[in-house]
Design a protein around this motif. Structure first.
Motif, PDB file in Angstrom:
ATOM      1  N   TYR B  66       0.650  -1.253   0.073  1.00 27.91           N
ATOM      2  CA  TYR B  66      -0.128   0.009  -0.036  1.00 27.91           C
ATOM      3  C   TYR B  66       0.930   1.062   0.058  1.00 27.91           C
ATOM      4  CZ  TYR B  66      -4.332  -2.985   0.287  1.00 27.91           C
ATOM      5  OH  TYR B  66      -5.386  -3.437  -0.153  1.00 27.91           O
ATOM      6  N   VAL B  67       1.562   0.797   0.607  1.00 28.33           N
ATOM      7  CA  VAL B  67       2.782   2.675   0.773  1.00 28.33           C
ATOM      8  C   VAL B  67       3.490   2.239  -0.394  1.00 28.33           C
ATOM      9  CG1 VAL B  67       5.356   3.459   0.853  1.00 28.33           C
ATOM     10  CG2 VAL B  67       4.008   1.867   2.831  1.00 28.33           C
ATOM     11  N   GLN B  68       3.936   1.703  -1.767  1.00 30.28           N
ATOM     12  CA  GLN B  68       3.736   1.838  -2.682  1.00 30.28           C
ATOM     13  C   GLN B  68       2.715   2.605  -3.932  1.00 30.28           C
ATOM     14  OE1 GLN B  68       6.939   1.236  -4.216  1.00 30.28           O
ATOM     15  NE2 GLN B  68       6.333   2.200  -6.118  1.00 30.28           N
ATOM     16  N   GLN B  69       1.726   1.715  -3.526  1.00 30.53           N
ATOM     17  CA  GLN B  69       0.111   2.661  -4.455  1.00 30.53           C
ATOM     18  C   GLN B  69       0.523   4.538  -4.144  1.00 30.53           C
ATOM     19  OE1 GLN B  69      -3.730   0.810  -4.200  1.00 30.53           O
ATOM     20  NE2 GLN B  69      -2.683  -1.105  -4.688  1.00 30.53           N
ATOM     21  N   LYS B 100      12.148  -3.477  11.953  1.00 29.77           N
ATOM     22  CA  LYS B 100      10.812  -2.709  11.580  1.00 29.77           C
ATOM     23  C   LYS B 100      11.451  -1.113  11.584  1.00 29.77           C
ATOM     24  CE  LYS B 100       8.480  -5.743  13.580  1.00 29.77           C
ATOM     25  NZ  LYS B 100       9.012  -7.242  13.408  1.00 29.77           N
ATOM     26  N   TYR B 101      10.953  -0.204  11.133  1.00 30.24           N
ATOM     27  CA  TYR B 101      10.498   0.748  12.448  1.00 30.24           C
ATOM     28  C   TYR B 101       9.792   1.173  11.644  1.00 30.24           C
ATOM     29  CZ  TYR B 101      15.786   0.257  10.293  1.00 30.24           C
ATOM     30  OH  TYR B 101      16.825  -0.315  10.353  1.00 30.24           O
ATOM     31  N   ASN B 102       9.519   2.639  12.270  1.00 27.13           N
ATOM     32  CA  ASN B 102       8.439   3.753  12.303  1.00 27.13           C
ATOM     33  C   ASN B 102       8.798   4.970  11.769  1.00 27.13           C
ATOM     34  OD1 ASN B 102       6.099   5.465  12.714  1.00 27.13           O
ATOM     35  ND2 ASN B 102       5.957   5.004  15.185  1.00 27.13           N
ATOM     36  N   ALA B 103       8.191   4.885  10.738  1.00 22.24           N
ATOM     37  CA  ALA B 103       9.047   5.005   9.457  1.00 22.24           C
ATOM     38  C   ALA B 103       7.942   6.631   8.830  1.00 22.24           C
ATOM     39  CB  ALA B 103       9.494   4.243   8.337  1.00 22.24           C
ATOM     40  N   PHE B 104       8.796   7.745   8.528  1.00 22.82           N
ATOM     41  CA  PHE B 104       8.297   9.030   7.832  1.00 22.82           C
ATOM     42  C   PHE B 104       8.776   8.972   6.411  1.00 22.82           C
ATOM     43  CE2 PHE B 104       7.578  13.502   8.780  1.00 22.82           C
ATOM     44  CZ  PHE B 104       7.161  13.911   7.133  1.00 22.82           C
ATOM     45  N   PHE B 105       7.649   8.524   5.136  1.00 21.20           N
ATOM     46  CA  PHE B 105       7.645   8.484   3.946  1.00 21.20           C
ATOM     47  C   PHE B 105       8.116   9.245   3.215  1.00 21.20           C
ATOM     48  CE2 PHE B 105       6.619   4.277   5.304  1.00 21.20           C
ATOM     49  CZ  PHE B 105       8.089   3.904   4.935  1.00 21.20           C
ATOM     50  N   THR B 106       8.448  10.376   2.533  1.00 20.79           N
ATOM     51  CA  THR B 106       8.230  11.306   1.787  1.00 20.79           C
ATOM     52  C   THR B 106       8.065  11.337   0.058  1.00 20.79           C
ATOM     53  OG1 THR B 106       9.261  12.835   3.466  1.00 20.79           O
ATOM     54  CG2 THR B 106       8.792  13.891   0.774  1.00 20.79           C
ATOM     55  N   ALA B 107       7.378  11.752  -1.006  1.00 17.29           N
ATOM     56  CA  ALA B 107       6.583  11.014  -2.408  1.00 17.29           C
ATOM     57  C   ALA B 107       7.013  11.743  -2.895  1.00 17.29           C
ATOM     58  CB  ALA B 107       5.862   9.861  -2.378  1.00 17.29           C
ATOM     59  N   GLN B 108       7.657  12.094  -4.210  1.00 13.16           N
ATOM     60  CA  GLN B 108       7.282  13.412  -5.256  1.00 13.16           C
ATOM     61  C   GLN B 108       7.366  12.171  -6.487  1.00 13.16           C
ATOM     62  OE1 GLN B 108      10.238  16.683  -4.644  1.00 13.16           O
ATOM     63  NE2 GLN B 108       9.093  17.626  -5.426  1.00 13.16           N
ATOM     64  N   SER B 109       6.310  12.699  -6.746  1.00 11.41           N
ATOM     65  CA  SER B 109       6.925  12.100  -8.514  1.00 11.41           C
ATOM     66  C   SER B 109       7.151  10.729  -8.493  1.00 11.41           C
ATOM     67  CB  SER B 109       7.483  13.439  -9.284  1.00 11.41           C
ATOM     68  OG  SER B 109       8.000  14.542  -9.379  1.00 11.41           O
ATOM     69  N   GLY B 110       6.142   9.897  -7.635  1.00 10.42           N
ATOM     70  CA  GLY B 110       5.885   8.754  -8.508  1.00 10.42           C
ATOM     71  C   GLY B 110       7.868   7.458  -7.163  1.00 10.42           C
ATOM     72  N   LYS B 111       8.482   8.765  -6.416  1.00 10.14           N
ATOM     73  CA  LYS B 111       9.895   8.250  -5.730  1.00 10.14           C
ATOM     74  C   LYS B 111       9.698   8.643  -5.289  1.00 10.14           C
ATOM     75  CE  LYS B 111      12.537   8.337 -10.287  1.00 10.14           C
ATOM     76  NZ  LYS B 111      12.092   8.785 -11.091  1.00 10.14           N
ATOM     77  N   LEU B 112      10.886   8.405  -3.768  1.00 10.01           N
ATOM     78  CA  LEU B 112      10.337   8.508  -2.227  1.00 10.01           C
ATOM     79  C   LEU B 112      11.832   9.147  -2.654  1.00 10.01           C
ATOM     80  CD1 LEU B 112      10.090   5.244  -0.460  1.00 10.01           C
ATOM     81  CD2 LEU B 112       8.766   6.822  -0.450  1.00 10.01           C
ATOM     82  N   LEU B 113      11.846  10.877  -1.880  1.00 10.52           N
ATOM     83  CA  LEU B 113      12.693  11.448  -1.369  1.00 10.52           C
ATOM     84  C   LEU B 113      13.692  10.698  -0.257  1.00 10.52           C
ATOM     85  CD1 LEU B 113      11.322  15.068  -2.187  1.00 10.52           C
ATOM     86  CD2 LEU B 113      12.337  12.733  -4.295  1.00 10.52           C
TER      87      LEU B 113
END
Lengths: 631, 631
Positions: B66-69, B100-113
């Motif tokens: 779901y993260v990938q979505q 496992k990490y409790n993680a903060f994702f930042t995504a832009q233009s279909g990619k993770l930063l």
């Protein structure tokens, strides 16, 4: 030869007064036996599983007071090693509360040793387990955190303690429990200690709860450790029980001495307070003593020992001397009766059969036979009159609202629960009060997993002593009681051959071979895969294994069983989803209100198995697999 | 101006599918409103309080899916920040399970930063709270541990993420919840980030459970932080409820934007899903927007809001649309009735009065009046017949053992519990089943503290919505319902003036002014000192304060009360020990089997207040003080 007393004591959790008195007495006894040194378990002063009692400053000061008494006690000439909480009143934990350490104290001649090259005159636990039932990290500050705070490498805080003995100085590595189980940690305390310092002895003081087969594992691990480090390892653990509310743990002790080659050269018996005094040639790495064989601890005999020990200790801890057991004629309550009648005088175990119209004379007769063989007081209290009264009262209730009347009906399924609640909450609870005791919960782990029990009904009681045993373990333990404990057919053969049944409706008629919807030879293992696997199995895993033909191997049941039970994937999936939904649905709600469970396995319901009432979930991949199969 | 959407969503715990669908929809909506960026809360994909679901590898893979979505969803042009679990399948946690990490994702233009100067293309939570209800450290690996593993300083793992926006590049400090509450930690993530890197914005994504007055504190803390670091702070929190079995938490949201001077320039309403799009002059530190005032969250209006919100959400989460409430005519059940009749259609709230011979016509009449004012279906089901039947069955039971007969007697005290169990386990449970709903537990926190409730009796039910409120808060909330919710005297005046009473025996006769042994204006505060004080008060502390004349100030009750209640120290001590023994004794056993409690305070019974069934303890110093006083 150094004479070392292994202080495998029973620790009473939350009683620094009682524990300290016992330790002082043991110090005297050991001294009289010529011991140079006595080693007590981790947290021997306060106990280990205390919940948030650690947040009471008065309790912490009290522990300090008793620690001082123990230090004073070493003026008699014995060296004492023991565990307690250590407090640094000038620092804070991460929660803002006062700084606490899970500490290892070494006292000699009225003084603490080890302060000369360390921030404190004691050692602290480095690895704070925070999994299963363990909660160390909630209350105690670790070596790693202290190292970060002081801006020094962790290794600098891992230093042996120098002890002067009549046989010369001794460099002792002082570690606590998890510090010896470091395989999955980046910091390896025992190895760092040995790598950077000369070491004569590694002492691991523990408060390590029993689970089935754990001592076998402990011996493999610590043996390897002694061999790798090339020093004798002394492991001292307590006996007794401790609990964290929902889960009751036994502590098996099994304190053990390994020579530098990793062989066991002495051990204390399981579940028994004892204080052997061991001669150890520290100079020779303990090689002068012969190796001894340690008994296996993974069989049904160990289950029996743990369940008996834990139940006895639990009753004593809450001051209960009499119990009431609802005896249905089925295997679970029969085993409960056999257990309690063995650990209490039979006259203090009241057995009661509570038939409704659905109970067969087969089970009623079996219950009566068992009661008479056990020699317990026995009575029959039928519940049909009360069930009929409840039915009438619900059916006749007039629901008035703004002039309208409604009426309500109890379905046959609802009436099953009415019967179960009537037995426990109406009869057993009142009977227990009048008898001056408590009543037992006889649920097994299979029932508890999927909530196949009624809340305020058969799921209630003061202790669920058998609820960490799968149904097949219940049968095996019942047989063990007949064959090895009573050495007689106390539990009648008929109870073993009867189909397991709740007897709450005509659908449960045992004489027609009807009974529980749980097919134990399969579901016991399916449920175990949900609950006990290290990587918990979910429908996605199970369906994948089913399709790969590896299901039985993965879950450990009889091979070919799923083929015989399910004509095809559709039936397999229906069954799988039914139980998964119960396990993660209604059963969670029921477990929240379940009695304390006595722990046997590596994953006990309660505090060891944390769960939220979040309902059931199926992963995207599971749903896709299912769609592929069923179209 | 950067247009930022604050994604204050309702997170459904354990439902990555549902949460992801909601987030994708919000991303579209935000894009349509011209937003450049949307920020979701911590663990927005899986939810936060999931128990040991984190041990299911299939669930972890599902979260990754779901993260990938969501990452794919940023192809539409919006930058998305969100929280989820991140898994490193090649490493292990300390418990041996997958990393496992409790993680903060930042995504832009279909990619993770953010992967260019960091081991992973996301950021991880540094401070893992492990106190009260928090359990992060059980499942997730921290920045500190990762730093030790990699052999680098923690500061090297605290790096901002560089985001390209239409208004130029932006250096964003990405932290999670506790990372912003670092006062008591040796590592201060926000300060390290700002000290070592240019920073335009600090974003704190949280999943922060509500407790009374917490938002006030949050605002003080984050305002100070923004001022100190000189950057705007964006705080995004979720709404909804999440639970850990024994305790149900509401999440108030209250997502807030602070300018670099620490003033609040925007906030989302409490307990409401919302997605405001904020114009932020990142170059100017958010100073171009006017400051706004934030409402206080420590009053009875907030209690009302939280209890209503939590109860509504809990019923919805378990799919319950109808409830049955036992209406005694007392304040607790009256408040429960007022609450549920307000949040459900009155026709779905069945009220039932269940008198025995001890119930006064005063309370029976008051119950009927309340029911009629609420417009709920109402019925009266007397329990005397069943209580008499139980008594007869127990008294007539013949306990047979080896030819002897014994008989049993129910004392008046036992009969009190028989009545309570009859009401709940026999009537309410059956009625709830027939009505198609659940029944409520109306216990308050004072009762729960000392176990002044019957197990399987009035302590049972599907939710204890009021059990985190002291008796004086129950009265205040009842009054608030009359005055502010219903704006009418729905709960009759007489219910407020009645002496609180269980009406289970002649000793509880309300018309003679008799009632509970708890003197609420004093004991509410005494019990609060046991339970809620940061340093838990014990008899030692309380007796010390009593002797110093500071008791009332310390516990917060009316001044002079202890003088009026207790002629001297002997009476004070008797009272103190009575309640302490119950609180740490029988009440623990009862709480183990209590229903889930809805959290309001900073210390809720259940998972937030860990306790063991260890019995009562008095410190050495207490016993000494007592001896000095009483001789």
């Amino acid at each position: 030869m150094l004479k070392i007393a292994l202080g495998q004591m029973e620790i009473i959790p939350g009683r620094p007064d009682v524990n300290t008195a016992a330790m002082l007495q043991m110090m005297n006894a050991a001294r009289q036996q010529g011991a140079d040194m006595i080693i007590f378990p981790e947290m021997s002063v306060p106990g280990y599983l205390l919940g948030d009692t650690w947040e009471q400053s008065a309790f912490l000061r009290d522990c300090e007071y008793y620690v001082q008494q123990l230090i004073n006690g070493t003026s008699s000439g014995i060296i004492a090693m023991f565990g307690s909480v250590a407090v640094d009143w000038n620092k804070r934990n991460n929660d803002g509360r006062v700084r606490k350490y899970n500490a290892f104290f070494t006292a000699q001649s009225g003084k603490l040793l080890g302060g000369e090259n360390y921030p404190y005159p004691f050692r602290i636990k480095t690895l704070l387990p925070n999994y299963r039932e363990f909660d160390d990290d909630r209350h105690f500050y670790s070596t790693q955190k202290l190292a970060v705070e002081l801006g020094i490498p962790v290794a600098e805080l891992l230093r042996p303690i120098q002890v002067r003995t009549v046989h010369g100085p001794l460099s002792v590595g002082c570690i606590l429990c998890e510090d010896g189980w470091y395989d999955d940690y980046a910091v390896k305390p025992a190895e760092l200690l040995a790598a950077n310092h000369p070491l004569d002895l590694l002492v691991n003081i523990s408060s390590s709860p029993f689970t089935l087969g754990k001592n076998n594992k402990r011996n493999r691990l610590f043996s390897r450790q002694a061999r790798k480090l090339g020093v004798p390892v002394l492991y001292v653990n307590n006996v007794g029980i401790q609990n964290n509310g929902k889960t009751v743990y036994t502590f098996d002790g099994c304190s053990t001495v390994y020579n530098r080659a990793g062989a066991v050269i002495a051990y204390c018996p399981a579940f028994t307070a004892s204080m052997p005094v061991i001669d150890l040639d520290t100079a020779g790495g303990g090689m002068s003593r012969p190796a001894v064989a340690v008994p296996d601890d993974s069989g049904i005999d160990t289950v029996c020992q743990a369940v008996r020990y834990g139940t006895v200790a639990f009753l004593r801890s809450i001051g209960l001397e009499r119990v009431v057991i609802g005896l249905s004629g089925g295997i679970d309550s029969s085993l409960a009766a056999a257990l309690y009648a063995h650990i209490l005088p039979p006259a203090q175990v009241l057995l009661v059969n509570m038939p409704s119209q659905h109970n067969s004379s087969t089970t009623k007769d079996l219950a009566a036979i068992l009661a008479s063989r056990l020699g317990c007081p026995y009575t029959v209290i039928p519940i049909q009159e009360a069930v009929d009264l409840t039915t009438r009262q619900i059916h006749q209730a007039e629901l008035k609202a703004t002039g309208q009347f409604q009426s309500l009906t109890l379905s046959p399924f609802m009436l099953e629960n009415v019967q179960a609640r009537d037995r426990s909450s109406r009869i057993l609870a009142a009977l227990a009060a009048a008898f001056g005791g408590g009543f037992t919960c006889n649920a097994n782990k299979s029932e508890l997993t999927v909530g196949y029990a009624t809340l305020y009904g058969d799921q209630s009681g003061c202790l669920a002593a058998l609820a960490d045993l799968w149904k097949h373990q219940v049968y095996a333990l019942a047989q063990y009681f007949n064959e090895e404990v009573y050495r007689d057919e106390i539990i009648p053969r008929g109870i073993f051959t009867l189909p397991p049944s709740a007897e709450l409706s005509p659908d449960h008629a045992v004489d027609e071979g009807k009974g529980d919807p749980i097919i134990y030879p399969y579901h016991d293992y399916l449920f175990r895969a949900f609950v006990e696997r290290w990587d918990r199995a979910t429908p996605e895993d199970l369906l994948t294994w089913y399709l790969a033909g590896t299901l039985e191997t993965e879950i450990g049941c009889q091979s070919g069983l799923s083929q015989r039970l399910f004509p095809g994937p559709a039936e397999f999936i229906t069954d799988l989803e039914r139980w998964w939904k119960l396990y993660t649905g209604m059963a969670v709600a029921k477990r929240i209100q379940a009695p304390p469970v006595l722990a046997v396995s590596r994953r006990v319901f309660g505090f060891d198995h944390r769960e939220a009432q979040n309902g059931s979930y199926f992963t995207a991949k599971y749903l896709e697999l299912k769609k592929q199969l069923l179209g």
